[in-house]
Design an enzyme around this catalytic site. Structure first.
Site, PDB file in Angstrom:
ATOM      1  N   ASP A  49       1.176  -1.248  -0.009  1.00 25.80           N
ATOM      2  CA  ASP A  49       0.459   0.053   0.012  1.00 25.80           C
ATOM      3  C   ASP A  49       1.292   0.990  -0.056  1.00 25.80           C
ATOM      4  O   ASP A  49       1.036   2.187  -0.156  1.00 25.80           O
ATOM      5  CB  ASP A  49      -1.094  -0.084   1.325  1.00 25.80           C
ATOM      6  N   TYR A 104      12.318   3.015  -1.579  1.00 20.49           N
ATOM      7  CA  TYR A 104      11.865   1.829  -1.629  1.00 20.49           C
ATOM      8  C   TYR A 104      10.228   1.301  -1.698  1.00 20.49           C
ATOM      9  O   TYR A 104       9.879   0.941  -3.066  1.00 20.49           O
ATOM     10  CB  TYR A 104      11.139   1.259   0.079  1.00 20.49           C
TER      11      TYR A 104
HETATM   12  P1  NAD Z   1      11.415  -9.818   2.844  1.00 16.44           P
HETATM   13  O1  NAD Z   1      12.377  -8.934   3.004  1.00 16.44           O
HETATM   14  O2  NAD Z   1      11.270 -11.052   4.104  1.00 16.44           O
HETATM   15  O3  NAD Z   1      11.768 -11.457   2.037  1.00 16.44           O
HETATM   16  C1  NAD Z   1      11.999 -11.171   0.811  1.00 16.44           C
HETATM   17  C2  NAD Z   1      13.320 -11.841   0.334  1.00 16.44           C
HETATM   18  O4  NAD Z   1      12.996 -11.387  -0.728  1.00 16.44           O
HETATM   19  C3  NAD Z   1      13.734 -13.065   0.915  1.00 16.44           C
HETATM   20  O5  NAD Z   1      14.438 -14.106   0.499  1.00 16.44           O
HETATM   21  C4  NAD Z   1      15.089 -12.510  -0.525  1.00 16.44           C
HETATM   22  O6  NAD Z   1      15.978 -13.061   0.090  1.00 16.44           O
HETATM   23  C5  NAD Z   1      14.331 -12.613  -1.543  1.00 16.44           C
HETATM   24  N1  NAD Z   1      15.501 -11.750  -2.230  1.00 16.44           N
HETATM   25  C6  NAD Z   1      15.743 -10.557  -2.566  1.00 16.44           C
HETATM   26  N2  NAD Z   1      16.232  -9.954  -3.353  1.00 16.44           N
HETATM   27  C7  NAD Z   1      16.543 -11.071  -4.778  1.00 16.44           C
HETATM   28  C8  NAD Z   1      17.058 -11.069  -5.865  1.00 16.44           C
HETATM   29  N3  NAD Z   1      17.079  -9.935  -6.820  1.00 16.44           N
HETATM   30  N4  NAD Z   1      16.851 -12.259  -6.368  1.00 16.44           N
HETATM   31  C9  NAD Z   1      15.961 -13.141  -5.438  1.00 16.44           C
HETATM   32  N5  NAD Z   1      15.404 -13.311  -4.690  1.00 16.44           N
HETATM   33  C10 NAD Z   1      15.390 -12.238  -3.197  1.00 16.44           C
HETATM   34  O7  NAD Z   1      10.544  -9.213   2.363  1.00 16.44           O
HETATM   35  P2  NAD Z   1       8.953 -10.037   3.384  1.00 16.44           P
HETATM   36  O8  NAD Z   1       8.483  -8.376   4.025  1.00 16.44           O
HETATM   37  O9  NAD Z   1       8.743 -10.982   2.829  1.00 16.44           O
HETATM   38  O10 NAD Z   1       8.011  -8.820   1.521  1.00 16.44           O
HETATM   39  C11 NAD Z   1       7.597  -9.919   0.581  1.00 16.44           C
HETATM   40  C12 NAD Z   1       6.911  -9.352  -1.096  1.00 16.44           C
HETATM   41  O11 NAD Z   1       5.659  -8.629  -0.257  1.00 16.44           O
HETATM   42  C13 NAD Z   1       8.050  -7.734  -1.536  1.00 16.44           C
HETATM   43  O12 NAD Z   1       7.531  -7.676  -2.380  1.00 16.44           O
HETATM   44  C14 NAD Z   1       7.343  -6.931  -0.733  1.00 16.44           C
HETATM   45  O13 NAD Z   1       7.582  -5.792  -1.357  1.00 16.44           O
HETATM   46  C15 NAD Z   1       5.900  -7.223  -0.352  1.00 16.44           C
HETATM   47  N6  NAD Z   1       4.736  -6.554   1.204  1.00 16.44           N
HETATM   48  C16 NAD Z   1       5.422  -6.380   2.339  1.00 16.44           C
HETATM   49  C17 NAD Z   1       5.043  -5.842   3.445  1.00 16.44           C
HETATM   50  C18 NAD Z   1       5.544  -6.410   4.988  1.00 16.44           C
HETATM   51  O14 NAD Z   1       4.840  -5.812   5.812  1.00 16.44           O
HETATM   52  N7  NAD Z   1       6.539  -7.032   4.652  1.00 16.44           N
HETATM   53  C19 NAD Z   1       3.304  -5.513   2.886  1.00 16.44           C
HETATM   54  C20 NAD Z   1       2.866  -5.602   2.181  1.00 16.44           C
HETATM   55  C21 NAD Z   1       3.326  -6.342   0.546  1.00 16.44           C
END
Ligand code: NAD
Ligand code: TYD
Length: 361
Positions: A137, A163
């Protein structure tokens, strides 16, 4: 049997999603998890899953076209669930480049490789294929301190941090593929998640971990910034439902109407820790409101996020199931039961796990 290609499945939400999907579909699906294992990727999050015949882990960077193309060529992928991203706002303020690299260029690679194998000679796409881009969001910017203001799917994109700007760019690329090629995709924009396996750089696990050790609890600015918190399983359920029922090309906002000021979150965590720790636990004496420490505000700190989940509720039938009080208790209970996980994550030892687990593979 559907084959899912999950990117970033060793991270917080990705690993919860994989557990959720195997819990729901068991042996009826296949999941390939591609993850670069950055500091945020932790294979310990997938213990118990690794032994499954219908699960495969591939260590690769989503920016590496050849590796990603190979996965698509060697497997008939039905669903891409694209989580992989750099995800922490504070890191993006310090070092934005990798956010552009992974979040924008990596998404372009994923889209392109999917298009290469899914597109038919007449420009249409193979039946039943779908790319779900997991977004945030935060692309909509910041809301005023007005309880009636919400983000809708039609809200303009106004990202502020590197970000959110990189996530907005990746969303726009997905939309461009939909508009230009009729590429079969959905975008989900979700609010802040919390739950098991969350890396302790984000507010909730950081506060739990610091409080249990009697360390200061840093509050940015006046502590009155509002986030709309959703238990991670409810997000996983929403993604599964959008994969099954979402209309191709559409965006769905996911959020549970659980807006709270950061300082309220901290008070709730402290109270819940006090309720849950037994009187003879030495950590009980450490958990205290006195640890709360106001620090310099985050640069460009968005004031308020709040999702109106009307569309996903009306069109897909999704509803959040976990109330905050229950979700925070479940999260704290998980951290109590996984002290070793937290120790490994905070010491960096989890990064050795891959070497130990996969050195011969
Ligand atoms: P996180 O940082 O915990 O996990 C990200 C994962 O992506 C990790 O396992 C990392 O090793 C992998 N990664 C990073 N760069 C990479 C690359 N170049 N190639 C392959 N793998 C790669 O993130 P999260 O909190 O689990 O978020 C996951 C998704 O959800 C993201 O796209 C984020 O924008 C979205 N999101 C997160 C939230 C939140 O509250 N955490 C809310 C809404 C949306
Ligand atoms: P965070 O968990 O980093 O998520 P996001 O920035 O993506 O919303 O932060 C949630 C809120 O908590 C945000 O307003 C910043 C604030 N915050 C603190 O006050 N102290 C902290 O130590 C952290 C990590 C965040």
């Amino acid at each position: 049997m559907k084959t899912y290609l999950v990117t970033g499945g060793a991270g917080f939400i990705g690993s919860n999603f994989i557990h959720y999907m195997f819990g729901k579909y068991g042996d009826d699906i296949r999941i390939i998890n591609v993850d670069k294992l950055t500091y945020a990727g932790n294979l310990e999050n997938l213990k118990g899953v690794e032994e499954r015949e219908n699960y495969t882990f591939v260590k690769a960077d989503i920016c590496d076209k050849e590796s990603i193309r190979k996965i698509f060529q060697e497997n008939d992928i039905d669903r891409v669930v694209h989580f992989a991203a750099e995800s922490h706002v504070d890191r993006s303020i310090k070092a934005p480049e990798v956010f552009v690299q992974t979040n924008v260029l990596g998404t372009a690679v994923m889209l392109n490789c999917a298009k290469e194998v899914w597109e038919l000679p007449d420009g249409s796409f193979r039946e039943g294929k779908k790319f779900l881009h997991v977004s945030t969001d935060e692309v909509y910017g910041s809301l005023p301190d007005d309880e009636n203001a919400y983000f809708y799917e039609t809200s303009p994109y106004e990202p502020h941090s590197p970000y959110s700007a990189s996530k907005a760019s990746s969303d726009l690329l997905v939309k461009a593929y939909v508009d230009t090629y009729h590429f079969p995709a959905n975008i989900t924009n979700c609010s802040n998640n919390y739950g098991p396996y969350q890396f302790p750089e984000k507010l909730i696990p950081l506060i739990i971990n610091n409080a249990l050790q009697g360390k200061k609890l840093p509050v940015y600015g006046d502590g009155k910034n509002v986030r709309d918190w959703l238990y991670v399983d409810d997000h996983a359920k929403g993604i599964d439902m959008v994969l099954e029922k979402g209309k191709l090309g559409e965006t769905y906002n996911i959020g549970g109407h659980n807006e709270k000021q950061n300082i309220e979150i901290i008070h709730i965590i402290l109270e819940t820790l006090q309720e849950m720790l037994s009187p003879d636990d030495p950590r009980k004496a450490l958990v205290s409101e006195d640890l709360i420490t106001y620090v310099e505000d985050r640069k460009g700190h968005d004031r308020r996020y709040a999702i109106a989940p009307d569309k996903i509720r009306a069109e897909i039938g999704w509803e959040p199931e976990t109330m905050f009080k229950e979700g925070i208790r479940k999260t704290i209970a998980w951290f109590f039961e996984h002290e070793e996980w937290m120790k490994n994550v905070t010491s960096g030892d989890y990064q050795k796990y891959y070497q130990e687990m996969y050195q011969d593979k």
